[in-house]
Design an enzyme around this catalytic site. Sequence first.
Site, PDB file in Angstrom:
ATOM      1  N   TYR A 191       0.827  -1.211   0.000  1.00  0.00           N
ATOM      2  CA  TYR A 191       0.000   0.000   0.000  1.00  0.00           C
ATOM      3  C   TYR A 191       0.860   1.259   0.000  1.00  0.00           C
ATOM      4  CZ  TYR A 191      -3.813  -3.062   1.689  1.00  0.00           C
ATOM      5  OH  TYR A 191      -4.738  -4.054   1.868  1.00  0.00           O
TER       6      TYR A 191
ATOM      7  N   VAL B 206     -17.717  -2.535  -3.753  1.00  0.00           N
ATOM      8  CA  VAL B 206     -17.270  -1.617  -4.794  1.00  0.00           C
ATOM      9  C   VAL B 206     -18.461  -1.350  -5.709  1.00  0.00           C
ATOM     10  CG1 VAL B 206     -14.862  -2.346  -4.747  1.00  0.00           C
ATOM     11  CG2 VAL B 206     -16.470  -3.574  -6.186  1.00  0.00           C
TER      12      VAL B 206
ATOM     13  N   ILE C 291     -12.966  -3.865   8.178  1.00  0.00           N
ATOM     14  CA  ILE C 291     -11.975  -2.779   8.173  1.00  0.00           C
ATOM     15  C   ILE C 291     -12.306  -1.804   7.032  1.00  0.00           C
ATOM     16  CG2 ILE C 291     -10.098  -3.956   9.371  1.00  0.00           C
ATOM     17  CD1 ILE C 291      -8.902  -4.653   6.619  1.00  0.00           C
TER      18      ILE C 291
END
Length: 271
Positions: A48, A189, A226
């Site tokens: 990330y 999404v 999360i």
Amino acid sequence: MRTVTAGDVEIPALGFGTARMDDHDVRVRAIEAALEAGYRHIDTAQIYGSEPAVGEAIENSAVDREEVFVTTKLADDNRAHDAAVESVHESVENLGVETVDLLLIHSPNDDVSHEETLDAMNEVRDDGLVSHLGVSNFSVAQTREAEELSDAPIVTNQVEYHVEHRKDDLLAYCIENDVVLTAYSPLGVGDLLDDDTLGEVAAAHDKTPAQVAIRWLLEQPQVSPIPMSSSPEHVRENFEVFDFELSGEQRRDLFAVGGDLPDGLADRLGL
């Protein structure tokens, strides 16, 4: 903060993800907002590029380091023994911590055996650089293999999991074997939050569809969502999920969005 447990390991049930944020300052502000809102579980990963932002935000925060559960993950290029060990030292430095609370294999990789990677992970755990071990994007069979290969317990498998994308077999395994299912992309999404059922349940509780999607996960045993957001407002909003409960009918309706539940799992979930 409510927790989920794997053996004697307690993990704050609602965590904050840091993927898909490219700007360092934006990341820092979002993580600072998360800590201020009450999140005590911050998820990052070597790929990330957000480890330095996590470290900076924790340092800037009034929250003590000991109160924050930090997870990071090995990149695919860091799966061989020496690369894994070296990269964990780098992660610890990037995060500005003495010990990472939880280290995961980010995803299966056929180029390096799980045994080699887990040996390295257990080594850095024995050296005090890491407290606990886990995996991510593993199947049930791969999770079972990891448990057999690791001296330290595998406390979690982090996978995509939300209303429209369930992992029934993995959830059943986690409940039975005392493993945490960490749910990334809990808000999905695309157009998940436009789902009619989510909207109806949200209206009934005067909540947002995102809050309902997170609450649905929190009410499942062994599940730790999360969510992530670069917006401090949404960060705070996503944490405001502990002041309401879903009815049995609402839970059933939300599970139905993703298809029928296996009978055995439905019983375990009280449905």
